[in-house]
Design an enzyme around this catalytic site. Structure first.
Site, PDB file in Angstrom:
ATOM      1  N   ARG A 135       0.862  -1.174   0.000  1.00 61.04           N
ATOM      2  CA  ARG A 135       0.000   0.000   0.000  1.00 61.04           C
ATOM      3  C   ARG A 135       0.901   1.227   0.000  1.00 61.04           C
ATOM      4  NH1 ARG A 135       2.404   1.508   3.693  1.00 61.04           N
ATOM      5  NH2 ARG A 135       0.941   3.196   3.879  1.00 61.04           N
ATOM      6  N   GLY A 136       0.256   2.403  -0.050  1.00 62.74           N
ATOM      7  CA  GLY A 136       1.047   3.617  -0.236  1.00 62.74           C
ATOM      8  C   GLY A 136       1.092   3.916  -1.732  1.00 62.74           C
ATOM      9  N   ALA A 137       0.796   5.171  -2.081  1.00 65.10           N
ATOM     10  CA  ALA A 137       0.596   5.501  -3.501  1.00 65.10           C
ATOM     11  C   ALA A 137       1.765   5.080  -4.415  1.00 65.10           C
ATOM     12  CB  ALA A 137       0.311   6.999  -3.627  1.00 65.10           C
TER      13      ALA A 137
ATOM     14  N   ARG B 274      -7.808  -0.147  -6.369  1.00 62.84           N
ATOM     15  CA  ARG B 274      -7.967   0.934  -5.381  1.00 62.84           C
ATOM     16  C   ARG B 274      -8.141   2.256  -6.142  1.00 62.84           C
ATOM     17  NH1 ARG B 274      -4.234   1.011  -0.301  1.00 62.84           N
ATOM     18  NH2 ARG B 274      -6.034   2.191   0.420  1.00 62.84           N
TER      19      ARG B 274
ATOM     20  N   GLN C 196      -1.821   2.280  10.107  1.00 57.32           N
ATOM     21  CA  GLN C 196      -0.539   2.327   9.381  1.00 57.32           C
ATOM     22  C   GLN C 196       0.531   3.073  10.175  1.00 57.32           C
ATOM     23  OE1 GLN C 196      -3.509   2.939   7.962  1.00 57.32           O
ATOM     24  NE2 GLN C 196      -3.546   2.449   5.794  1.00 57.32           N
TER      25      GLN C 196
ATOM     26  N   ASP D  81      -1.843  10.816  -1.482  1.00 57.50           N
ATOM     27  CA  ASP D  81      -2.171   9.781  -2.464  1.00 57.50           C
ATOM     28  C   ASP D  81      -2.542  10.374  -3.807  1.00 57.50           C
ATOM     29  OD1 ASP D  81      -2.967   8.841   0.411  1.00 57.50           O
ATOM     30  OD2 ASP D  81      -2.370   7.088  -0.752  1.00 57.50           O
TER      31      ASP D  81
ATOM     32  N   ASN E  60      -5.212  12.704   1.195  1.00 60.50           N
ATOM     33  CA  ASN E  60      -4.346  11.804   1.958  1.00 60.50           C
ATOM     34  C   ASN E  60      -5.208  11.009   2.931  1.00 60.50           C
ATOM     35  OD1 ASN E  60      -1.648  10.857   2.513  1.00 60.50           O
ATOM     36  ND2 ASN E  60      -1.795  11.847   4.488  1.00 60.50           N
ATOM     37  N   LYS E  61      -4.579  10.119   3.652  1.00 58.08           N
ATOM     38  CA  LYS E  61      -5.293   9.227   4.574  1.00 58.08           C
ATOM     39  C   LYS E  61      -6.260  10.001   5.468  1.00 58.08           C
ATOM     40  CE  LYS E  61      -5.006   5.609   4.626  1.00 58.08           C
ATOM     41  NZ  LYS E  61      -5.932   4.772   3.835  1.00 58.08           N
TER      42      LYS E  61
HETATM   43  O1  MRU Z   1      -4.417   3.219   2.359  1.00 54.82           O
HETATM   44  P1  MRU Z   1      -2.926   3.305   2.205  1.00 54.82           P
HETATM   45  O2  MRU Z   1      -2.157   2.715   3.334  1.00 54.82           O
HETATM   46  O3  MRU Z   1      -2.464   2.834   0.850  1.00 54.82           O
HETATM   47  O4  MRU Z   1      -2.702   4.867   2.254  1.00 54.82           O
HETATM   48  C1  MRU Z   1      -1.651   5.464   1.673  1.00 54.82           C
HETATM   49  C2  MRU Z   1      -0.815   6.080   2.657  1.00 54.82           C
HETATM   50  O5  MRU Z   1       0.047   5.411   3.194  1.00 54.82           O
HETATM   51  C3  MRU Z   1      -0.964   7.461   3.014  1.00 54.82           C
HETATM   52  O6  MRU Z   1      -2.132   8.087   2.727  1.00 54.82           O
HETATM   53  C4  MRU Z   1       0.278   8.219   2.670  1.00 54.82           C
HETATM   54  O7  MRU Z   1       0.354   9.309   3.470  1.00 54.82           O
HETATM   55  C5  MRU Z   1       0.424   8.575   1.219  1.00 54.82           C
HETATM   56  S1  MRU Z   1       1.323   7.401   0.297  1.00 54.82           S
HETATM   57  C6  MRU Z   1       2.995   7.939   0.427  1.00 54.82           C
END
Ligand code: MRU
Length: 364
Positions: free
Chosen positions: A53-55, A90, A203, A244, A254-255
């Protein structure tokens, strides 16, 4: 980054030269396990189930997913099917669509027999580019942390609040928001990180804390609602988060929970920075309200997984049977709440003018 003294990336080819090895992030921090992806379906599952996960890492995994698909069937239909299936995993991180477009462009006009090799070459380049980008983000953000450290002098470490996980686990290496923090720590600047636990998937508590501990960076995990209080008490010098998807006008997705931290930072005069690689900018959008927000399984809210006293990892329920739960994955922080964006090309205002000053090729 180092795991038990060994330099690792979050994704790479296995010993056989074609299968793809990832870290199963759903197992961290209680177990470090790697998983082999051998088919398109494996890659789809890894992204959808958040083993990766993570963009930026989602983008790199999708790129390798196309390689695995083409290895089995290099027809144009197979390429289209692979891109469609991966795209549906996603919805929010724009790096996914960016990487798939890059892969399709790299192979579509080639003879079928040449497509798989070209795909592996482009996927490797995407991964290498991500590493270089994150390293540059680290260098650019380091100057901001250094300036705060110089201003504070002997008045304790630079206290940085971060949300979710935007460290090396969210990228191929180094991370986005955490890259400047690692570099500051390595440069001998005293830093301390407030880590938002980041419900519902935690996370922050599970991944960011694990990463920071592995690198020896002092940190403290807090509940998501503690940030405002800490800022009122002067215990946060700056915030850095990842993103993201960021619009061409500087609105940041973002999250979930990031927006509330930005509001609290604004109210308390705490600088709020967002670190992002170029491929996370969606130049087709200017209004953050247009970004699709992932809604995930309510079971992630109604229950939580953790380690029991006997060492076993189990999920427990948190709510009465019959109560509804909603699980919005991301929120939008408007550009006006963001002090600056930290990119691989430099630091800029969160605005179209600011972003275009760094990416002039996007003008018009
Ligand atoms: O749902 P996730 O874990 O894929 O979310 C992404 C993230 O980890 C965060 O939103 C993050 O700050 C951006 S990705 C570097």
């Amino acid at each position: 980054m180092l795991v038990a003294g060994k330099h690792l990336r979050t994704i790479g080819l296995g010993d056989d030269g074609w299968s793809v090895e990832i870290i199963d992030q759903t197992k961290l921090p209680f177990a470090f396990e790697t998983v082999r992806l051998r088919t398109l379906e494996d890659a789809v599952r890894a992204i959808a189930a958040m083993q990766v996960r993570g963009a930026p890492l989602i983008g790199a995994t999708a790129a390798y997913g196309v390689c695995l698909a083409l290895r089995a069937d290099a027809s144009g239909d197979a390429l289209d099917r692979a891109c469609e299936t991966l795209m549906a995993t996603r919805p929010t991180a724009v790096n996914l669509g960016w990487a798939l477009d890059e892969m399709a462009a790299a192979v579509r006009n080639l003879p079928q027999g040449a497509r798989a090799d070209a795909a592996y070459a482009r996927a490797a380049a995407i991964a290498d580019e991500d590493v270089a980008i994150c390293r540059a983000i680290g260098g650019n953000g380091l100057s901001l942390i250094r300036a705060v450290a110089e201003e504070k002098g002997d008045n304790g470490p630079v206290n940085i609040l971060t949300h979710c996980n935007a460290g090396w686990l969210a990228t191929v290496d180094y991370g986005t928001a955490l890259a400047p923090i690692y570099m500051a720590h390595d440069a001998g600047i005293p830093v301390h990180v407030w880590v938002d636990e980041t419900r519902p998937r935690n996370q922050g508590a599970r991944l960011t804390a694990w990463e920071l501990a592995g690198h020896g960076v002092p940190h403290t995990v807090i509940v998501d609602s503690a940030g405002g209080h800490l800022m009122q008490r002067g215990k946060v010098d700056l915030c850095i988060t990842g993103t993201d998807r960021t619009t061409g006008a500087g609105d940041v997705c973002n999250k979930i929970g990031t927006y509330l931290k930005a509001l609290a930072a604004k109210d308390n005069g705490v600088p709020f920075y967002v670190a992002l690689p170029g491929p996370t900018i969606d130049w087709t959008m200017s209004d953050g309200a247009d970004i699709p927000i992932e809604e995930r399984d309510p079971a992630e809210v109604s229950g939580i997984a953790g380690r029991a006293e006997d060492g076993s990892v189990a999920r427990v329920d948190l709510m009465p049977d019959g109560s509804a739960a909603a699980n919005y994955g991301f929120d939008i922080t408007p550009a006006r709440l963001i002090t600056a964006l930290i990119t691989e090309r430099g630091v800029c205002e969160a605005s179209a003018v600011g972003l275009l000053s760094l990416y002039p090729e996007r003008r018009g």
